[in-house]
Scaffold this motif. Sequence first.
Motif, mmCIF file in Angstrom:
data_model
loop_
_atom_site.group_PDB
_atom_site.id
_atom_site.type_symbol
_atom_site.label_atom_id
_atom_site.label_comp_id
_atom_site.label_asym_id
_atom_site.label_seq_id
_atom_site.Cartn_x
_atom_site.Cartn_y
_atom_site.Cartn_z
ATOM 1 N N LEU A 22 -4.840 3.716 -8.310
ATOM 2 C CA LEU A 22 -3.803 2.725 -8.576
ATOM 3 C C LEU A 22 -2.749 3.227 -9.557
ATOM 4 C CD1 LEU A 22 -5.986 -0.484 -8.897
ATOM 5 C CD2 LEU A 22 -4.537 0.180 -6.966
ATOM 6 N N ALA A 23 -3.189 3.970 -10.575
ATOM 7 C CA ALA A 23 -2.236 4.412 -11.592
ATOM 8 C C ALA A 23 -2.835 5.537 -12.423
ATOM 9 C CB ALA A 23 -1.873 3.245 -12.508
ATOM 10 N N THR A 39 2.368 4.922 -10.940
ATOM 11 C CA THR A 39 1.652 3.735 -10.471
ATOM 12 C C THR A 39 2.077 3.422 -9.049
ATOM 13 O OG1 THR A 39 3.310 2.138 -11.214
ATOM 14 C CG2 THR A 39 1.619 2.761 -12.808
ATOM 15 N N ILE A 40 1.175 2.788 -8.303
ATOM 16 C CA ILE A 40 1.545 2.391 -6.946
ATOM 17 C C ILE A 40 2.360 1.108 -6.966
ATOM 18 C CG2 ILE A 40 -0.384 3.599 -5.881
ATOM 19 C CD1 ILE A 40 -1.701 0.846 -5.469
ATOM 20 N N ASP A 41 2.316 0.371 -8.082
ATOM 21 C CA ASP A 41 3.129 -0.829 -8.273
ATOM 22 C C ASP A 41 4.123 -0.583 -9.391
ATOM 23 O OD1 ASP A 41 1.717 -2.402 -6.388
ATOM 24 O OD2 ASP A 41 0.188 -2.867 -7.875
ATOM 25 N N ASP A 42 5.150 -1.405 -9.422
ATOM 26 C CA ASP A 42 6.107 -1.334 -10.530
ATOM 27 C C ASP A 42 5.549 -2.063 -11.741
ATOM 28 O OD1 ASP A 42 8.268 0.215 -10.032
ATOM 29 O OD2 ASP A 42 9.490 -1.375 -9.169
ATOM 30 N N HIS A 43 5.583 -1.403 -12.874
ATOM 31 C CA HIS A 43 5.167 -2.017 -14.133
ATOM 32 C C HIS A 43 6.273 -1.786 -15.150
ATOM 33 C CE1 HIS A 43 1.116 -2.793 -12.755
ATOM 34 N NE2 HIS A 43 1.039 -1.554 -12.322
ATOM 35 N N ARG A 115 -9.408 0.960 -8.192
ATOM 36 C CA ARG A 115 -10.059 -0.303 -7.850
ATOM 37 C C ARG A 115 -11.538 -0.215 -8.221
ATOM 38 N NH1 ARG A 115 -6.663 0.931 -3.738
ATOM 39 N NH2 ARG A 115 -4.936 -0.511 -3.442
#
Length: 138
Positions: A22-23, A39-43, A115
């Motif tokens: 994930l990050a 990261t796979i998402d924006d933070h 995860r």
Amino acid sequence: MNLTQVVNNTLKAFRRDVPEYLASGVVDLTTGMLLDADTIDDHPRDILDMLAAATADLFEGRTITQIEQMWREQRGSLEDGGHYFQEILIYSNNLVHLFIRSPSNPEIVAAVVCRRNVNIGMFFATARHAVRELEEAR
């Protein structure tokens, strides 16, 4: 290869090789600063910076340094400036966080987040391998 390139290559290796990735990030403990993150998402950057400060606390917070000093005095087994805590694994509600201190530069810590359903053995093996690549590139 300079430190920026090494850090970037390590983050790419984490993303490529670590299961359930994930990050990841690399923290300089001397400054408490995040050298880089992926990261796979924006933070938001401020959250990532706060996590970098928390990483520094995990490895070199006041209580940790006191514990290391007490062990150093009682056991005499650490060289001056050496550290007992090399890896820290944390389970949260849905995630697993692994923090690994660089063997050749103990002021650098890599953090990887996956995860919770990750195979822990594979997680450790692939994360350690990526850190070894970091070491070999230096």
